[in-house]
Design a protein around this motif. Structure first.
Motif, mmCIF file in Angstrom:
data_model
loop_
_atom_site.group_PDB
_atom_site.id
_atom_site.type_symbol
_atom_site.label_atom_id
_atom_site.label_comp_id
_atom_site.label_asym_id
_atom_site.label_seq_id
_atom_site.Cartn_x
_atom_site.Cartn_y
_atom_site.Cartn_z
ATOM 1 N N UNK A 110 0.923 -1.200 -0.109
ATOM 2 C CA UNK A 110 -0.057 0.082 0.125
ATOM 3 C C UNK A 110 0.780 1.279 0.066
ATOM 4 N N UNK A 111 0.083 2.397 -0.129
ATOM 5 C CA UNK A 111 0.871 3.690 -0.139
ATOM 6 C C UNK A 111 1.629 4.188 1.049
ATOM 7 N N UNK A 112 2.860 4.547 1.020
ATOM 8 C CA UNK A 112 3.723 5.152 1.850
ATOM 9 C C UNK A 112 4.076 3.958 2.863
ATOM 10 N N UNK A 113 4.205 2.703 2.502
ATOM 11 C CA UNK A 113 4.653 1.298 3.304
ATOM 12 C C UNK A 113 6.205 1.406 3.218
ATOM 13 N N UNK A 114 6.831 2.115 2.167
ATOM 14 C CA UNK A 114 8.216 2.005 1.945
ATOM 15 C C UNK A 114 8.776 1.370 0.851
ATOM 16 N N UNK A 151 -6.843 10.072 3.407
ATOM 17 C CA UNK A 151 -6.751 9.806 2.045
ATOM 18 C C UNK A 151 -5.847 8.506 1.846
ATOM 19 N N UNK A 152 -5.010 8.080 2.933
ATOM 20 C CA UNK A 152 -4.403 6.733 2.931
ATOM 21 C C UNK A 152 -5.452 5.692 3.023
ATOM 22 N N UNK A 153 -6.346 5.747 4.008
ATOM 23 C CA UNK A 153 -7.533 4.767 4.206
ATOM 24 C C UNK A 153 -8.216 4.584 2.793
ATOM 25 N N UNK A 154 -8.804 5.880 2.589
ATOM 26 C CA UNK A 154 -9.625 5.943 1.178
ATOM 27 C C UNK A 154 -8.930 4.993 0.062
ATOM 28 N N UNK A 155 -7.521 5.236 -0.365
ATOM 29 C CA UNK A 155 -6.728 4.543 -1.452
ATOM 30 C C UNK A 155 -6.551 3.157 -0.802
ATOM 31 N N UNK A 156 -6.510 2.835 0.432
ATOM 32 C CA UNK A 156 -6.261 1.367 0.443
ATOM 33 C C UNK A 156 -7.805 0.588 0.436
ATOM 34 N N UNK A 157 -8.768 1.307 0.553
ATOM 35 C CA UNK A 157 -9.946 0.611 0.475
ATOM 36 C C UNK A 157 -10.265 0.526 -1.076
ATOM 37 N N UNK A 158 -10.036 1.453 -1.916
ATOM 38 C CA UNK A 158 -10.136 1.516 -3.291
ATOM 39 C C UNK A 158 -9.229 0.554 -3.986
#
Length: 201
Positions: free
Chosen positions: A11-15, A154-161
């Motif tokens: 996911x986003x910003x995990x590194x 924003x992070x949660x929304x992207x994860x869900x999508x």
């Protein structure tokens, strides 16, 4: 030189981007941030373009410029759910993955869809709160006016999508090694990834 593919998802910003670049540099492999492909398409859509047309016409030059803006990230996540966009970008990614001398690709569906036969599959993750804090500090460092709450949303929304889309949802491949970076330093996470690649070479 031989072909050797490392697929790194998460996911986003995990590194995963930082880890992917470091792994590629360590082994002398080529690196592709596949998220930039979707960001480039998203940027074209924000400029009034059609997403499928943009995906089919994408060139390396489109991967330059400021594609890290929050609105581009959201646009990228929206176009990534479109099957025709994904199909148009699959060939680009697989061609890159098959190059001589080794390749590292990072994204959301590399190990599951793009390169299911990759010699190494890593799934880099971290808690939503940790990832949101990392992204918040990154954006503030660039001078953007954002709040922690907005970035977390924003992070949660992207994860869900990303995880609930019908086409190539974000999930670890069955044979992927999961690396949770929530409590790891960058150096520790890179060392873990390098060791996993070393073990399979």
């Amino acid at each position: 030189m031989t072909r050797f593919t490392v697929a790194i998802d998460g996911p986003a910003a995990a590194g995963k981007g930082t880890i992917s670049k470091a792994v590629a540099a360590h082994f002398g492999f080529a690196h592709l941030d596949t998220g930039l492909l979707y960001r480039a398409v998203g940027a074209r859509v924000l400029a009034g373009g059609d997403p499928v047309v943009a995906a089919k016409a994408l060139t390396p030059d489109d991967l330059k410029g400021d594609l890290r803006r929050p609105e581009v990230a959201q646009a990228a996540s929206r176009v990534a759910v479109l099957p025709d966009v994904r199909a148009a970008l699959v060939a680009f990614q697989r061609d890159f993955a098959g190059r001589e001398g080794g390749a590292v690709l990072d994204g959301r569906d590399i190990g599951t869809v793009i390169c299911p036969d990759a010699q190494v599959k890593l799934f880099v993750t971290a808690s939503a709160e940790v990832r949101a804090e990392r992204r918040y500090l990154e954006l503030v460092g660039k001078g953007l006016d954002v709040t922690r709450d907005d970035v977390l949303a924003d992070v949660v929304a992207r994860d869900t999508r990303d995880s609930e889309r019908a086409e190539a949802p974000l999930k670890p491949a069955a044979d992927a090694v999961v690396i949770d970076t929530s409590k790891m330093s960058i150096d520790q996470a890179v060392a873990r990834a390098v060791s996993e690649v070393d073990a399979r070479r």
